[in-house]
Design a protein around this motif. Structure first.
Motif, PDB file in Angstrom:
ATOM      1  N   MET A 113      20.914  -7.289  10.538  1.00  0.00           N
ATOM      2  CA  MET A 113      19.896  -7.712   9.585  1.00  0.00           C
ATOM      3  C   MET A 113      18.912  -6.566   9.379  1.00  0.00           C
ATOM      4  O   MET A 113      18.441  -5.961  10.333  1.00  0.00           O
ATOM      5  CB  MET A 113      19.149  -8.936  10.117  1.00  0.00           C
ATOM      6  CG  MET A 113      17.958  -9.301   9.262  1.00  0.00           C
ATOM      7  SD  MET A 113      17.083 -10.790   9.757  1.00  0.00           S
ATOM      8  CE  MET A 113      16.450 -10.358  11.337  1.00  0.00           C
ATOM      9  N   ARG A 114      18.584  -6.303   8.147  1.00  0.00           N
ATOM     10  CA  ARG A 114      17.586  -5.292   7.837  1.00  0.00           C
ATOM     11  C   ARG A 114      16.206  -5.931   7.922  1.00  0.00           C
ATOM     12  O   ARG A 114      15.975  -7.021   7.413  1.00  0.00           O
ATOM     13  CB  ARG A 114      17.795  -4.736   6.440  1.00  0.00           C
ATOM     14  CG  ARG A 114      16.708  -3.724   6.053  1.00  0.00           C
ATOM     15  CD  ARG A 114      16.935  -3.179   4.714  1.00  0.00           C
ATOM     16  NE  ARG A 114      16.769  -4.230   3.723  1.00  0.00           N
ATOM     17  CZ  ARG A 114      16.698  -4.014   2.420  1.00  0.00           C
ATOM     18  NH1 ARG A 114      16.819  -2.806   1.956  1.00  0.00           N
ATOM     19  NH2 ARG A 114      16.541  -4.996   1.569  1.00  0.00           N
ATOM     20  N   LYS A 115      15.296  -5.222   8.569  1.00  0.00           N
ATOM     21  CA  LYS A 115      13.930  -5.723   8.685  1.00  0.00           C
ATOM     22  C   LYS A 115      12.971  -4.802   7.941  1.00  0.00           C
ATOM     23  O   LYS A 115      13.165  -3.587   7.898  1.00  0.00           O
ATOM     24  CB  LYS A 115      13.508  -5.819  10.150  1.00  0.00           C
ATOM     25  CG  LYS A 115      14.289  -6.845  10.940  1.00  0.00           C
ATOM     26  CD  LYS A 115      13.694  -7.109  12.296  1.00  0.00           C
ATOM     27  CE  LYS A 115      13.957  -6.018  13.263  1.00  0.00           C
ATOM     28  NZ  LYS A 115      13.580  -6.331  14.650  1.00  0.00           N
ATOM     29  N   PHE A 116      11.954  -5.423   7.377  1.00  0.00           N
ATOM     30  CA  PHE A 116      10.870  -4.702   6.728  1.00  0.00           C
ATOM     31  C   PHE A 116       9.738  -4.612   7.747  1.00  0.00           C
ATOM     32  O   PHE A 116       9.306  -5.626   8.293  1.00  0.00           O
ATOM     33  CB  PHE A 116      10.386  -5.446   5.481  1.00  0.00           C
ATOM     34  CG  PHE A 116      11.410  -5.474   4.386  1.00  0.00           C
ATOM     35  CD1 PHE A 116      11.384  -4.525   3.379  1.00  0.00           C
ATOM     36  CD2 PHE A 116      12.414  -6.431   4.376  1.00  0.00           C
ATOM     37  CE1 PHE A 116      12.341  -4.542   2.366  1.00  0.00           C
ATOM     38  CE2 PHE A 116      13.370  -6.462   3.380  1.00  0.00           C
ATOM     39  CZ  PHE A 116      13.336  -5.511   2.373  1.00  0.00           C
ATOM     40  N   LEU A 117       9.269  -3.400   7.994  1.00  0.00           N
ATOM     41  CA  LEU A 117       8.152  -3.184   8.912  1.00  0.00           C
ATOM     42  C   LEU A 117       6.882  -3.064   8.092  1.00  0.00           C
ATOM     43  O   LEU A 117       6.813  -2.260   7.158  1.00  0.00           O
ATOM     44  CB  LEU A 117       8.362  -1.909   9.727  1.00  0.00           C
ATOM     45  CG  LEU A 117       7.199  -1.475  10.633  1.00  0.00           C
ATOM     46  CD1 LEU A 117       6.901  -2.544  11.684  1.00  0.00           C
ATOM     47  CD2 LEU A 117       7.524  -0.142  11.285  1.00  0.00           C
ATOM     48  N   VAL A 118       5.893  -3.876   8.416  1.00  0.00           N
ATOM     49  CA  VAL A 118       4.619  -3.848   7.708  1.00  0.00           C
ATOM     50  C   VAL A 118       3.507  -3.779   8.753  1.00  0.00           C
ATOM     51  O   VAL A 118       3.629  -4.322   9.842  1.00  0.00           O
ATOM     52  CB  VAL A 118       4.475  -5.058   6.753  1.00  0.00           C
ATOM     53  CG1 VAL A 118       4.465  -6.350   7.497  1.00  0.00           C
ATOM     54  CG2 VAL A 118       3.262  -4.935   5.866  1.00  0.00           C
ATOM     55  N   VAL A 119       2.428  -3.068   8.406  1.00  0.00           N
ATOM     56  CA  VAL A 119       1.332  -2.852   9.345  1.00  0.00           C
ATOM     57  C   VAL A 119       0.194  -3.816   9.042  1.00  0.00           C
ATOM     58  O   VAL A 119      -0.286  -3.899   7.910  1.00  0.00           O
ATOM     59  CB  VAL A 119       0.829  -1.386   9.278  1.00  0.00           C
ATOM     60  CG1 VAL A 119      -0.360  -1.183  10.204  1.00  0.00           C
ATOM     61  CG2 VAL A 119       1.957  -0.425   9.632  1.00  0.00           C
ATOM     62  N   LEU A 120      -0.212  -4.532  10.068  1.00  0.00           N
ATOM     63  CA  LEU A 120      -1.354  -5.442   9.978  1.00  0.00           C
ATOM     64  C   LEU A 120      -2.577  -4.692  10.496  1.00  0.00           C
ATOM     65  O   LEU A 120      -2.614  -4.285  11.653  1.00  0.00           O
ATOM     66  CB  LEU A 120      -1.108  -6.698  10.818  1.00  0.00           C
ATOM     67  CG  LEU A 120      -2.282  -7.656  11.001  1.00  0.00           C
ATOM     68  CD1 LEU A 120      -2.743  -8.215   9.663  1.00  0.00           C
ATOM     69  CD2 LEU A 120      -1.906  -8.783  11.948  1.00  0.00           C
TER      70      LEU A 120
END
Length: 151
Positions: free
Chosen positions: A1-8
């Motif tokens: 599965m491809r994951k999107f990394l996002v910064v909080l």
């Protein structure tokens, strides 16, 4: 599965990055990893104070994450994971990208004020040619409707 990394982080533009990552993940069958980085503190000589500040930072991060996670689950059908690290944000982002082979895209929100897009966008876009994954920069002032139309 491809994951999107996002910064909080504490920036307003991270909201659009979260929305974009969740919508793209929902439309592509991917996942979302939310990274929050606690910067090194200046209270090294006050160990008790430092521990309390770290615990408070983690509580705040978790509370913010829960708000985004509920929206992602309820509206997009995506169940994000939270990663909390301590250190330099760029170093920690790059470390997580290298450690998790399922992360396929880094999503950042760009600031809209006169000071520029923000330190993370500036630093990571300068070295984007050396990133092991694509970098997506989402304008901080893009409307929800526009985000929905492009995801």
């Amino acid at each position: 599965m491809r994951k999107f990394l996002v910064v909080l982080d504490q920036t307003r533009e991270c909201l659009n990055a979260m929305r974009y990552a969740a919508m793209r993940a929902a439309h592509t069958g991917g996942g979302v990893t939310i990274l929050s980085v606690i910067p090194p503190d200046d209270y090294q000589h006050w160990i008790g104070v430092s521990e309390i500040m770290r615990a408070e930072a983690r509580e705040t991060i978790t509370a913010h994450f829960e708000v985004f996670a509920k929206w992602m689950r309820d509206k997009q059908g995506v169940n994000p994971e939270l990663v909390i690290r301590e250190g330099d944000p760029v170093t920690e982002i790059m470390g997580l990208v290298r450690e998790d082979p399922e992360i396929g895209v880094l999503v950042l929100g760009a600031g809209t004020d006169k000071s520029g897009p923000g330190p993370l966008v500036t630093q990571l876009s300068r070295s984007s040619g050396n990133l092991p994954i694509p970098l997506t920069i989402v304008p901080g002032d893009m409307s929800k409707e526009r985000l929905e139309s492009i995801t």
